[in-house]
Scaffold this active site. Structure first.
Site, PDB file in Angstrom:
ATOM      1  N   GLY A 107       2.628  -1.154   4.445  1.00 16.18           N
ATOM      2  CA  GLY A 107       2.687   0.264   4.101  1.00 16.18           C
ATOM      3  C   GLY A 107       4.125   0.723   3.943  1.00 16.18           C
ATOM      4  O   GLY A 107       4.757   0.497   2.907  1.00 16.18           O
TER       5      GLY A 107
ATOM      6  N   SER B 273       2.904  -2.045  10.451  1.00 15.81           N
ATOM      7  CA  SER B 273       4.351  -1.967  10.682  1.00 15.81           C
ATOM      8  C   SER B 273       5.103  -3.252  10.356  1.00 15.81           C
ATOM      9  O   SER B 273       6.074  -3.600  11.041  1.00 15.81           O
ATOM     10  CB  SER B 273       4.634  -1.552  12.136  1.00 15.81           C
TER      11      SER B 273
ATOM     12  N   HIS C 196      -9.720   1.386   4.627  1.00 15.13           N
ATOM     13  CA  HIS C 196      -8.458   1.591   5.349  1.00 15.13           C
ATOM     14  C   HIS C 196      -8.704   2.582   6.500  1.00 15.13           C
ATOM     15  O   HIS C 196      -9.516   3.508   6.377  1.00 15.13           O
ATOM     16  CB  HIS C 196      -7.385   2.121   4.402  1.00 15.13           C
TER      17      HIS C 196
ATOM     18  N   ASN D  93       0.860  -1.184   0.000  1.00 14.52           N
ATOM     19  CA  ASN D  93       0.000   0.000   0.000  1.00 14.52           C
ATOM     20  C   ASN D  93       0.897   1.235   0.000  1.00 14.52           C
ATOM     21  O   ASN D  93       1.454   1.613   1.025  1.00 14.52           O
ATOM     22  CB  ASN D  93      -0.896  -0.044   1.251  1.00 14.52           C
ATOM     23  N   TRP D  94       1.026   1.842  -1.179  1.00 18.99           N
ATOM     24  CA  TRP D  94       1.936   2.991  -1.303  1.00 18.99           C
ATOM     25  C   TRP D  94       1.310   4.285  -0.784  1.00 18.99           C
ATOM     26  O   TRP D  94       1.978   5.327  -0.744  1.00 18.99           O
ATOM     27  CB  TRP D  94       2.370   3.175  -2.770  1.00 18.99           C
ATOM     28  N   LYS D  95       0.047   4.249  -0.477  1.00 14.45           N
ATOM     29  CA  LYS D  95      -0.646   5.434   0.057  1.00 14.45           C
ATOM     30  C   LYS D  95      -0.392   6.658  -0.849  1.00 14.45           C
ATOM     31  O   LYS D  95      -0.312   6.494  -2.061  1.00 14.45           O
ATOM     32  CB  LYS D  95      -0.227   5.672   1.516  1.00 14.45           C
TER      33      LYS D  95
ATOM     34  N   GLU E 247      -6.034  -4.851  10.593  1.00 10.77           N
ATOM     35  CA  GLU E 247      -5.022  -3.831  10.866  1.00 10.77           C
ATOM     36  C   GLU E 247      -5.390  -3.099  12.149  1.00 10.77           C
ATOM     37  O   GLU E 247      -6.206  -2.148  12.114  1.00 10.77           O
ATOM     38  CB  GLU E 247      -4.959  -2.818   9.716  1.00 10.77           C
TER      39      GLU E 247
END
Ligand code: PGA
Length: 261
Positions: free
Chosen positions: A240, A219, A98, A13-15, A170
């Site tokens: 992430g 994390s 998310h 997930n590159w956000k 998450e």
């Protein structure tokens, strides 16, 4: 061990990182660093703008694409939105619910349900994120939160559509943590994922719950990936920060592969 007979799913997930050209350069590095393994499915979630160029550049034998969100109305006067139907044919997966979207952009449990239904209706797989925040965990409300979030997210999803649903657990308090912050214990993750499977079993039966893929996210990096994957019920990882470092991400993929029995 449940979930370990299926392909491990690793999602990056590159956000809101990497514009189109940076995403392209980064993908170039990733394609060199990540080794293809038949037992591991690797999915990249760049921003909307980068999806199309990356789809052309992508080694499709190594990677699939995900969008980071989608709006639930197929077409209409929804300024600024990108619908699930517009993503059809471009991505295989769409991340929904998310914690950032829930926290900052008003995605309520109900909206997450509409979005999950739209993704499935448009024949893609929804990666539905659920998880409690720190206050909810401290108050012993984790099970309750997971129940509410899941029941709302799956409100319009039928048993046969459950093939197109992946759940990502998450815990909000474990996302993008800095050094020194407590990480979830294996038993906490195990119990939350068991709860998720129980809820799905209650809604759709044992077979569907047994087939469900549940990811852990929060994390994860190259050093911890294997520990998380070895927790019973974990079928993959939603990554992430570490997915923005190509060597770290390649290591996560390697760990996922070598982890398979
Ligand atoms: P993180 O992000 O790996 O940086 O904790 C995970 C996520 O937000 O999906």
């Amino acid at each position: 061990m449940s979930g370990k007979n299926k392909r491990v799913l690793i999602v990056a997930n590159w956000k809101e990182h990497f514009n189109i050209s940076k995403a392209s350069i980064f993908l170039h590095k990733l394609q060199e660093s990540v080794i293809k393994h038949r037992d591991t499915e690797v999915v990249l979630a760049p921003n909307f703008l980068a999806l199309h160029p990356l789809q052309k550049q992508l080694d499709h034998s190594k990677f699939k694409l995900a969008a980071q969100d989608a709006y639930y109305e197929d077409v209409g006067p929804y300024t600024g939105e990108v619908s699930a139907s517009m993503l059809r044919g471009l991505v295989d997966y769409v991340i929904i619910g998310h914690s950032m979207r829930r926290e900052l952009f008003g995605d309520t449990d109900k909206i997450v349900g509409f979005k999950a239904a739209a993704v499935v209706r448009n024949n893609m797989t929804a990666i539905v994120c659920v998880g409690e925040n720190a206050t909810e965990r401290a108050a012993g409300e984790t099970d309750h939160i997971l129940t509410d979030q899941l029941n709302a997210a799956l409100a319009s999803v039928t048993a046969s559509d459950m093939k197109k649903i992946v759940i990502a657990y998450e815990p909000v308090w474990a996302i993008s943590t800095t050094k020194g912050v407590r990480k979830p214990l294996p038993d906490e993750i195990f119990k939350a994922i068991k709860k998720i499977k129980d809820i799905v079993e209650h809604r759709y039966g044992k077979r569907t719950a047994g087939r469900l893929r549940v990811l852990y996210g929060g994390s994860v990096d190259g050093g911890t990936a294997q520990d998380y994957l070895s927790i019973s019920g974990v079928g993959g990882l939603l990554v992430g920060s570490a997915s923005l470092r190509h060597k770290d991400f390649a290591e996560i993929v390697e760990r996922a592969h070598s982890f398979k029995d």
